[in-house]
Design a protein around this motif. Sequence first.
Motif, PDB file in Angstrom:
ATOM      1  N   CYS A   1       0.850  -1.201   0.000  1.00 42.25           N
ATOM      2  CA  CYS A   1       0.000   0.000   0.000  1.00 42.25           C
ATOM      3  C   CYS A   1       0.884   1.249   0.000  1.00 42.25           C
ATOM      4  O   CYS A   1       1.946   1.274   0.641  1.00 42.25           O
ATOM      5  N   PHE A   2       0.433   2.265  -0.722  1.00 44.08           N
ATOM      6  CA  PHE A   2       1.207   3.501  -0.849  1.00 44.08           C
ATOM      7  C   PHE A   2       0.304   4.693  -0.538  1.00 44.08           C
ATOM      8  O   PHE A   2      -0.739   4.867  -1.172  1.00 44.08           O
ATOM      9  N   GLY A   3       0.715   5.496   0.425  1.00 46.23           N
ATOM     10  CA  GLY A   3      -0.070   6.683   0.788  1.00 46.23           C
ATOM     11  C   GLY A   3       0.851   7.835   1.149  1.00 46.23           C
ATOM     12  O   GLY A   3       2.037   7.822   0.820  1.00 46.23           O
ATOM     13  N   ASP A   4       0.293   8.830   1.830  1.00 47.79           N
ATOM     14  CA  ASP A   4       1.095   9.989   2.220  1.00 47.79           C
ATOM     15  C   ASP A   4       0.734  10.414   3.634  1.00 47.79           C
ATOM     16  O   ASP A   4      -0.117   9.799   4.269  1.00 47.79           O
ATOM     17  N   ASP A   5       1.388  11.463   4.096  1.00 47.28           N
ATOM     18  CA  ASP A   5       1.205  11.880   5.488  1.00 47.28           C
ATOM     19  C   ASP A   5       0.258  13.069   5.625  1.00 47.28           C
ATOM     20  O   ASP A   5       0.281  13.762   6.621  1.00 47.28           O
ATOM     21  N   TRP A   6      -0.577  13.321   4.626  1.00 44.98           N
ATOM     22  CA  TRP A   6      -1.482  14.465   4.711  1.00 44.98           C
ATOM     23  C   TRP A   6      -2.749  14.150   5.475  1.00 44.98           C
ATOM     24  O   TRP A   6      -3.227  14.964   6.233  1.00 44.98           O
ATOM     25  N   GLU A   7      -3.322  12.993   5.229  1.00 38.52           N
ATOM     26  CA  GLU A   7      -4.572  12.690   5.919  1.00 38.52           C
ATOM     27  C   GLU A   7      -4.388  11.459   6.799  1.00 38.52           C
ATOM     28  O   GLU A   7      -3.574  11.498   7.697  1.00 38.52           O
ATOM     29  N   SER A   8      -5.134  10.417   6.549  1.00 35.21           N
ATOM     30  CA  SER A   8      -5.096   9.280   7.479  1.00 35.21           C
ATOM     31  C   SER A   8      -4.666   8.005   6.771  1.00 35.21           C
ATOM     32  O   SER A   8      -5.110   6.921   7.144  1.00 35.21           O
ATOM     33  N   ASP A   9      -3.813   8.114   5.754  1.00 39.75           N
ATOM     34  CA  ASP A   9      -3.464   6.924   4.980  1.00 39.75           C
ATOM     35  C   ASP A   9      -2.843   5.823   5.845  1.00 39.75           C
ATOM     36  O   ASP A   9      -3.146   4.639   5.664  1.00 39.75           O
ATOM     37  N   SER A  10      -1.955   6.217   6.775  1.00 43.38           N
ATOM     38  CA  SER A  10      -1.307   5.196   7.606  1.00 43.38           C
ATOM     39  C   SER A  10      -2.352   4.471   8.454  1.00 43.38           C
ATOM     40  O   SER A  10      -2.271   3.250   8.638  1.00 43.38           O
ATOM     41  N   LEU A  11      -3.345   5.220   8.935  1.00 46.04           N
ATOM     42  CA  LEU A  11      -4.405   4.612   9.751  1.00 46.04           C
ATOM     43  C   LEU A  11      -5.297   3.714   8.885  1.00 46.04           C
ATOM     44  O   LEU A  11      -5.579   2.565   9.244  1.00 46.04           O
ATOM     45  N   ILE A  12      -5.708   4.226   7.730  1.00 49.70           N
ATOM     46  CA  ILE A  12      -6.612   3.468   6.850  1.00 49.70           C
ATOM     47  C   ILE A  12      -5.947   2.153   6.412  1.00 49.70           C
ATOM     48  O   ILE A  12      -6.528   1.070   6.533  1.00 49.70           O
ATOM     49  N   TYR A  13      -4.715   2.260   5.934  1.00 50.17           N
ATOM     50  CA  TYR A  13      -4.025   1.054   5.450  1.00 50.17           C
ATOM     51  C   TYR A  13      -3.745   0.069   6.590  1.00 50.17           C
ATOM     52  O   TYR A  13      -3.785  -1.148   6.396  1.00 50.17           O
ATOM     53  N   SER A  14      -3.454   0.601   7.784  1.00 51.79           N
ATOM     54  CA  SER A  14      -3.187  -0.297   8.918  1.00 51.79           C
ATOM     55  C   SER A  14      -4.461  -1.036   9.313  1.00 51.79           C
ATOM     56  O   SER A  14      -4.428  -2.241   9.597  1.00 51.79           O
ATOM     57  N   LEU A  15      -5.592  -0.309   9.338  1.00 50.54           N
ATOM     58  CA  LEU A  15      -6.875  -0.965   9.635  1.00 50.54           C
ATOM     59  C   LEU A  15      -7.157  -2.052   8.598  1.00 50.54           C
ATOM     60  O   LEU A  15      -7.535  -3.180   8.936  1.00 50.54           O
ATOM     61  N   TYR A  16      -6.915  -1.693   7.346  1.00 55.14           N
ATOM     62  CA  TYR A  16      -7.140  -2.630   6.231  1.00 55.14           C
ATOM     63  C   TYR A  16      -6.278  -3.884   6.417  1.00 55.14           C
ATOM     64  O   TYR A  16      -6.778  -5.017   6.330  1.00 55.14           O
ATOM     65  N   ALA A  17      -5.001  -3.673   6.724  1.00 53.27           N
ATOM     66  CA  ALA A  17      -4.075  -4.805   6.887  1.00 53.27           C
ATOM     67  C   ALA A  17      -4.507  -5.681   8.056  1.00 53.27           C
ATOM     68  O   ALA A  17      -4.466  -6.921   7.963  1.00 53.27           O
ATOM     69  N   ASP A  18      -4.919  -5.062   9.157  1.00 57.46           N
ATOM     70  CA  ASP A  18      -5.327  -5.841  10.324  1.00 57.46           C
ATOM     71  C   ASP A  18      -6.658  -6.561  10.094  1.00 57.46           C
ATOM     72  O   ASP A  18      -6.869  -7.648  10.624  1.00 57.46           O
ATOM     73  N   ILE A  19      -7.539  -5.952   9.301  1.00 57.89           N
ATOM     74  CA  ILE A  19      -8.800  -6.652   8.956  1.00 57.89           C
ATOM     75  C   ILE A  19      -8.465  -7.894   8.126  1.00 57.89           C
ATOM     76  O   ILE A  19      -8.938  -8.997   8.397  1.00 57.89           O
ATOM     77  N   LEU A  20      -7.597  -7.712   7.121  1.00 56.14           N
ATOM     78  CA  LEU A  20      -7.226  -8.858   6.266  1.00 56.14           C
ATOM     79  C   LEU A  20      -6.559  -9.963   7.085  1.00 56.14           C
ATOM     80  O   LEU A  20      -6.771 -11.142   6.838  1.00 56.14           O
ATOM     81  N   ALA A  21      -5.742  -9.545   8.058  1.00 54.61           N
ATOM     82  CA  ALA A  21      -5.015 -10.537   8.864  1.00 54.61           C
ATOM     83  C   ALA A  21      -5.895 -11.162   9.931  1.00 54.61           C
ATOM     84  O   ALA A  21      -5.437 -12.043  10.664  1.00 54.61           O
ATOM     85  N   GLY A  22      -7.128 -10.687  10.052  1.00 52.32           N
ATOM     86  CA  GLY A  22      -8.043 -11.234  11.054  1.00 52.32           C
ATOM     87  C   GLY A  22      -7.711 -10.766  12.458  1.00 52.32           C
ATOM     88  O   GLY A  22      -8.071 -11.415  13.443  1.00 52.32           O
ATOM     89  N   ARG A  23      -7.000  -9.643  12.573  1.00 54.10           N
ATOM     90  CA  ARG A  23      -6.621  -9.155  13.904  1.00 54.10           C
ATOM     91  C   ARG A  23      -7.666  -8.213  14.500  1.00 54.10           C
ATOM     92  O   ARG A  23      -7.538  -7.814  15.636  1.00 54.10           O
ATOM     93  N   LEU A  24      -8.631  -7.812  13.699  1.00 49.56           N
ATOM     94  CA  LEU A  24      -9.664  -6.895  14.203  1.00 49.56           C
ATOM     95  C   LEU A  24     -11.025  -7.575  14.089  1.00 49.56           C
ATOM     96  O   LEU A  24     -11.555  -7.761  12.995  1.00 49.56           O
TER      97      LEU A  24
END
Lengths: 360, 337
Positions: free
Chosen positions: A148-171
């Motif tokens: 995943c590729f994002g930037d530091d302007w909005e919430s990309d790190s949060l969005i992608y991390s949530l996405y990754a944890d959902i895929l991994a079954g951690r959430l």
Amino acid sequence: MRLGGPRKRTRSARPESPLVCRWDLDKTYLRSEFTTLRQLLRTAFERPEQKVDVPGVAELIRGLKAAAESRGQTALVYFVSASPPQIGKSIRAKLALDGVPYDGIVFKNQLEHLRRGKFRNLREHVGFKLVELLRGHLAAPADTRELCFGDDWESDSLIYSLYADILAGRLATAPLTALLMRIRVDPLLVAEVVELATRVPARDAVERIFINLERRTPPATFRLFGPRVVPTFNYFQTAVVLAMMGRLRLADVTRIGAVLVERSGYTARRLDNSLDDLVRRGLLTLSAAERLAAPLRAAGLLSHPAPRTRWRRMLGRLGRWRPRRPEVRPSAPPGALDYDAILARVQPAARRAAATGGRP
Amino acid sequence: MPTIAIDAMGGDHAPEEVVKGVAQVSLATDIECVLVGDERRIQEQLEGVSYNPEHIAILHCRDVIGMAENPREAMRRRDASLLVGTRAVAEDRADAFVTAGNTGACILACAKYFPLIRGIRRAALASVYPRHIEYPGQDRFALLLDVGATVRCEAEELVHFAVMGAGYARRISKVASPRVALLNMGSEETKGGETLVAAHRRLRALGGINFVGNVEGNDLVRGRADVIVCEGLVGNIALKLIEGVSEVFTDLASVAAERRLTWRFGLRLLARGIERLRELTDYAQYGGSPILGFERLCIKCHGRSTAQAVANAVKVAAKAVRDRVPAEIAAAVTVVG
């Protein structure tokens, strides 16, 4: 040539697993300016040839595709943008101008939110992006690996991390719902995210999340997101980390470095410093950096090290002059992230909500 | 772009403020910065602030010279950041050096590693300080030298200081013909003892510099001269007096405000003016003091330097490199013989 040493089969997918690269558009691919209303309007009406891409990004995407193909893999590139679909034509033309191969692009229907009177949704992108990312993942082959590729302007790190944890079954559903409510995601979108999340087979598919530090946010800010999130200051740094992961070839890194030098006024010293910064931040081993530096130096992209005195060379061998380097960080976090701490840091509104017992 | 080596470990607030200052420079300019010091500690600080890594390199060394250490003894510690940074400049790995560390050790390090400009016998530490503007086109800062590098001077050395100060002011303050004066106990040319009288006579006879005669202590903060020359002992006392008066003035106002409501009210009314005055006299605004007389440049910052002071010092160093200050001084010395 692989820089990071032999890959452990237990942690990564089979070589033939398709690679999906999910890209944000503004500030990650394009250097869009929209801090003022005038800039926002100008961005909306810009012609494709007026749009400016972040140096090296087009070469990086081409390199990812080519490297995957050279290994007999498929690499798919998708853009998810919070810009309205009305500028889609211009964006597609810009991507064509840059010769960027992509497999899909999604825009946010801002007019629909306006029509429904959901003004908060105009600026809130977490729900929209999570829905689109999860839909995209469900449509992709089952054994897909993702970057995943994002930037530091909005919430990309949060969005992608949530996405990754959902895929991994951690959430699980309950904490995910609570989190999205705290971020004040539209309840309709919360329900959609949760529904999609239940359909996703649990698999740790996201390898890394790259954050382009366009605003020069302090890298320490991203420590809460764990080692999966890699903040980088330019696409040369991103390319180096990808090469270390085996996702790019050395020739691609050289090409990106050359583009930065030829088109963006980078000097050998600036690339040198970028490489050193990665080593100091524990994103690259010293030995990998040295292996990478030799061909780049041969291509004239890095400067030659200053000749050392005999004494200094001797002491260097003894290790006296060598600083203690940090260990290279592993790619996957040990468990789910501490989203309470993350929200308290990145979302002041959520911090207040947390203080009042989770009510937004 | 010039490359500036910065002693990351020198100063009362090092490495935090030094690293922050350099980070500011890396974001705002294209100056190449080399932070000299403990890489791990520097990196820890860097990662907590906004910075541009493309303009920052780190030269690792483990040792640090303390602010209160004996400078001569400190010179034996070759792996100290101050000495490593000075050597980096001497070996052409950087164009100038900036430090907020131990002043004595800094001067000794420069004397050890940098060659003196041909014709110059002693180096001078020049202090830049804010003063009143009397003439059109004057800079808001004056240059006082020497303030501690050479404790006792001969007349010829004072003449050299005048030439060096004028050269520096021409390049950095952009004053075409800086007014040069000798600090003395009276304006008459016969005052001040043998050395000062001789220096006055030689400066009066010298072409190429705009010598305006003697000035007294009360002229330091007025605009009578742009470059004021004195021996190191006198200069250091004068400089500390200026700083001390400014600090006492601020402290007195604070104490008075605590005691009396009318004072507090009055100070509130004057708050903007006082803030303006504070900004004008704030050492952080003008960066640091150049050590003049060497072929290479060194800017010495105040020991208490904040990030802003360090950032300004780095910019001054880069400006001095770009404007080829040592070459200007060398040319001026050649002219006066």
